[in-house]
Design a protein around this motif. Structure first.
Motif, PDB file in Angstrom:
ATOM      1  N   GLY A 641       0.812  -1.294  -0.088  1.00 35.08           N
ATOM      2  CA  GLY A 641       0.088  -0.004  -0.037  1.00 35.08           C
ATOM      3  C   GLY A 641       0.697   1.271  -0.225  1.00 35.08           C
ATOM      4  N   LYS A 655      -3.052   5.144  -1.682  1.00 34.22           N
ATOM      5  CA  LYS A 655      -3.596   3.690  -1.619  1.00 34.22           C
ATOM      6  C   LYS A 655      -4.203   3.216  -2.896  1.00 34.22           C
ATOM      7  N   ILE A 701      -5.155  -0.814   5.690  1.00 30.96           N
ATOM      8  CA  ILE A 701      -5.506   0.096   4.456  1.00 30.96           C
ATOM      9  C   ILE A 701      -6.074   1.300   5.110  1.00 30.96           C
TER      10      ILE A 701
END
Length: 793
Positions: A641, A655, A701
């Protein structure tokens, strides 16, 4: 009349066991022997199975199996088979077993005994190991090894699975027998439950047949004395040719004496040891001797096995013994000798040789106990309390409500009580992240530590309290004996699903972890039921899924609905398992089921030490995952990421253009009908390795994005979830999509460890691959239907 015709509270005398093959063998081995008294104690809530008392212990049978047992209600007809003095001193059958090499004073010891006799308690007490002690059969599903010391000797202890005999009826029996024949332990400690002497000594007679060096531990002897039972252990030692030691592994009574007896047996200086042959009667003994003449022609057989034991197994029509002999050059002569011997037994005894051998062994046991002055006391404190509790917990009307109430309390307590320490841990993780951000300069290293390590591992470690609470309840049910009652209560329903009642125990264990639950299926004698149970076990919500459930439920659902949503997920998993099991038993996995024969041990109050130790052992495993696979996975997900990195982009844009964003975008169309976005898709892919990684992936995330602040739409106790909720809502994830996501997590691909466990237990990668494929397909279909149908409303 049939045993199934008796009413609750009635007694009868066993006349004969009808049927054939493994069914009759197991029934007789479990104590349903001609001449023995049997009492009907209790019917399950659905009136099937039924609990009976025979030989001083309690066992459950289905009614269809009880119909195969002929009984007589006239007490004057009770004539137990007695076989006084039927043993002979001999040294003619000593086999040239090649023992393993030793280093100094090292003794290899195997612990063998019936299920629930206390082997693992001895193993733990002597070695300090932390094996799980459960008050139901089949806790030890593999051999555990540890070391102990006494008087300068080192004992390599092997805790073998509990087994009622050395037949090949179940995987445990075969495993124990193979261990004795291939590993050749120096001394066997045969652990015997003192409250069930006659039944437990049946296994002892088979060990005598094998001609192994042995010491017998009369365990739970404190309960034996408390009931007022009496026994001359010295006489019993003389009759069996092995030393008997009175022990209590809970208190440590007799353990040191037991190991000193092992040393004396190992050094061939024990006065009680003498090799005996249990006399099975003239015709059988003649047949054994005749078969031995041919077996002794083979040097390998004579070296590895007792030829007497092999001859007895052939007369019992043991599949493995027959397969082994079939490879020998003189196989035809051996089998012809066996057939001739069996024919003579049938003519003389009017029964087959297998039944005649079992009757003779129980006759010898009865005679030996009589000669040793065995008397049962008048006190029955243990079973009196057990009967009182069973009258409530297994009641026709209360059994099921109490069972489901226990499950509700377990899940409700896990969610609510665990919330407080979870908040403390979460505050500590948050503080640690803030400190790391303040002390370190901005850059990849700080991002990896804060967003990857602390954000990923921290997102999972906060759920440790819930994991410990869940395992506490499972340990409590196992150690108290209630787990066996759960199988008793649920057998009729399980049977309608095409499963065995014993399947329920692994399924409940699956709520903790699927891997040991799959190993626990070894306690199921039916290969068909064992295979189906393994295939549906992944639908049981293991503790690894718990962090995901808590994270998503806490994010999207208000506090008053969380427990119900959680329970709904567990219930849906069970419902899907029922449907799949019925389909598999009807169309995929063919074969006959085996009888539901299971001992129901007395309730015992588990010690806080045992419960605490077992719970903490599971907690340690969870923490090890945090420092191992979860840590590595979190760093990998962070790296995917973070790179390629562009400082000019916002966290959200960064991202999306990263490697993990590219992967997520590639698979996004696959889950479009479920309402997921690429971030959720990536977390599902990461969860293939271990389900906890799903939660850590979401944590990584969604970390670092501060564009959404807290809101007041939820109550104060959910404030910590509001940021994640706002982020996911902004990504288009609705509560309906979140629930569909939870369903997918519940049903899809079992973790890699579970797939490998299925492969190991089935011996086939095909079944392992099939379990991974079909569970994912079901997860996709169910989550898609829920989202699409829900969207209509």
């Amino acid at each position: 009349m049939k045993l199934s015709d008796l009413k609750t509270g009635q007694h009868a005398t066993i006349v004969t066991v009808q049927g054939h093959g493994s069914f009759r063998k197991r029934i007789v081995e479990m104590g349903f022997v001609r001449g023995k008294d049997v009492e009907v104690l209790l019917n399950a809530p659905l009136q099937d199975p039924v609990k009976y008392k025979v030989m001083g212990y309690e066992i459950s049978l289905r009614r269809q199996e009880a119909e195969m047992i002929v009984v007589d209600t006239d007490p004057s007809h009770q004539q137990p088979v007695v076989n006084h003095g039927t043993m002979t001193d001999t040294v003619q059958d000593t086999c040239d077993q090649s023992l393993p090499a030793h280093v100094g004073n090292t003794i290899n010891v195997a612990l063998i005994g019936n299920p629930n006799c206390g082997k693992t308690s001895l193993f733990n007490f002597a070695s300090g190991a932390h094996g799980h002690v459960g008050n139901y059969s089949g806790v030890t599903v593999d051999a555990s090894e540890a070391c102990a010391t006494c008087d300068g000797f080192v004992f390599n202890l092997t805790d073998l699975p509990g087994t009622y005999s050395l037949s090949c009826y179940s995987p445990e029996e075969l495993y124990v027998r193979e261990h004795l024949m291939k590993r050749h332990p120096d001394v066997v400690i045969n652990v015997i439950d003192s409250s069930n002497l006659e039944r437990n000594l049946y296994l002892t007679t088979q060990l005598v047949d094998m001609n192994v060096r042995m010491v017998c531990a009369l365990n739970m002897y404190d309960e034996f004395e408390r009931r007022g039972d009496t026994l001359d252990t010295q006489t019993l030692s003389t009759l069996f040719g092995v030393p008997f030691v009175c022990t209590s592994f809970k208190s440590g009574r007799g353990v040191q004496e037991l190991f000193r007896e092992v040393i004396s047996v190992f050094e061939d200086c024990n006065a009680s040891v003498r090799h005996i042959h249990i006399n099975h009667g003239h015709e059988i003994e003649s047949g054994i001797a005749h078969i031995q003449q041919y077996l002794k022609c083979n040097v390998v057989v004579r070296t590895l096995f007792s030829t007497r034991y092999m001859a007895i197994k052939l007369l019992e029509h043991d599949d493995r013994a027959e397969a082994y002999v079939a490879k020998m050059e003189n196989a035809k002569e051996i089998m012809a000798a066996r057939d001739a011997a069996e024919l003579r037994v049938k003519e003389e005894k009017k029964t087959d040789s297998e039944t005649a051998i079992m009757d003779a062994k129980y006759g010898f046991i009865h005679g030996a106990l009589t000669e040793a002055g065995f008397r049962q006391g008048t006190k029955e404190d243990t079973y009196r309390m057990t009967h009182f509790i069973d009258d409530v917990l297994s009641n026709k009307y209360l059994g099921f409500p109490i069972f489901f109430l226990i499950l509700y309390v377990m899940f409700q307590t896990t969610f609510s009580l665990g919330q407080y320490p979870m908040d403390w841990i979460e505050s500590a993780v948050s503080w640690l992240g803030e400190q790391a951000s303040a002390l370190m300069p901005e850059g990849p290293l700080r991002s990896m530590l804060v967003d990857g390590v602390i954000g990923g591992v921290g997102a999972v470690i906060v759920f440790l309290p819930q994991i410990l609470i869940l395992y506490f309840f499972i340990s409590l049910m196992e150690d108290s004996g209630y787990m066996a009652r759960a199988a008793f209560i649920m057998d009729k329903l399980m049977h309608k699903m095409g499963l065995h009642g014993k399947s329920f125990i692994p399924l409940i264990m699956g709520f903790g972890c699927n891997v040991p639950a799959i190993m626990a299926t070894r306690t199921i004698e039916s290969r068909r039921s064992r295979l189906i149970t393994m295939l549906i076990l992944p639908f049981m919500s293991c503790s690894a899924r718990l962090p995901i459930y808590i994270m998503i439920i806490g994010t999207f659902f208000a506090a008053q609905y969380r427990s119900w949503v959680m329970i709904m997920l567990y219930v849906i998993g069970v419902i899907v398992a029922i449907i799949v099991s019925k389909v598999f038993s009807s169309f995929v996995v063919k074969g006959e089921d085996t009888p539901f024969v299971m001992e129901l041990p007395p309730y015992r109050w588990p010690t806080p030490k045992a419960i605490g130790r077992h719970t903490w052992e599971k907690g340690k495993e969870y923490l090890k995952k945090m420092g191992g696979i979860i840590l590595v996975a979190s760093i990998v997900v962070w790296a995917l990421g973070y790179f390629p990195h562009d400082e000019s982009l916002s966290p959200v844009q960064q991202k999306e253009q990263s490697y993990i964003g590219s992967i997520g975008k590639a698979v996004e169309p696959v889950f479009e009908l479920q309402g997921f976005n690429w971030k959720l898709d990536v977390s599902l892919i990461a969860g293939v390795g271990a389900k906890e990684i799903v939660a850590s992936t979401i944590g990584v995330i969604y970390s670092g994005d501060d564009s959404f602040g807290d809101d007041d739409s939820f109550s104060d106790d959910t404030a910590k979830y509001s940021r994640l909720r706002n982020q996911m809502l902004a990504d288009g994830i609705t509560p309906l999509a979140a629930f569909s996501y939870l369903l997918f997590v519940l049903l899809y691909f079992p973790c890699i460890a579970t797939v490998i466990a299925i492969r190991n237990e089935t011996g086939s990668w095909s079944w392992a691959a099939f379990s991974a494929f079909y569970t994912t397909a079901i997860a996709w279909i169910v989550s898609m239907l829920v989202y699409q149908i829900g969207s209509l409303f």
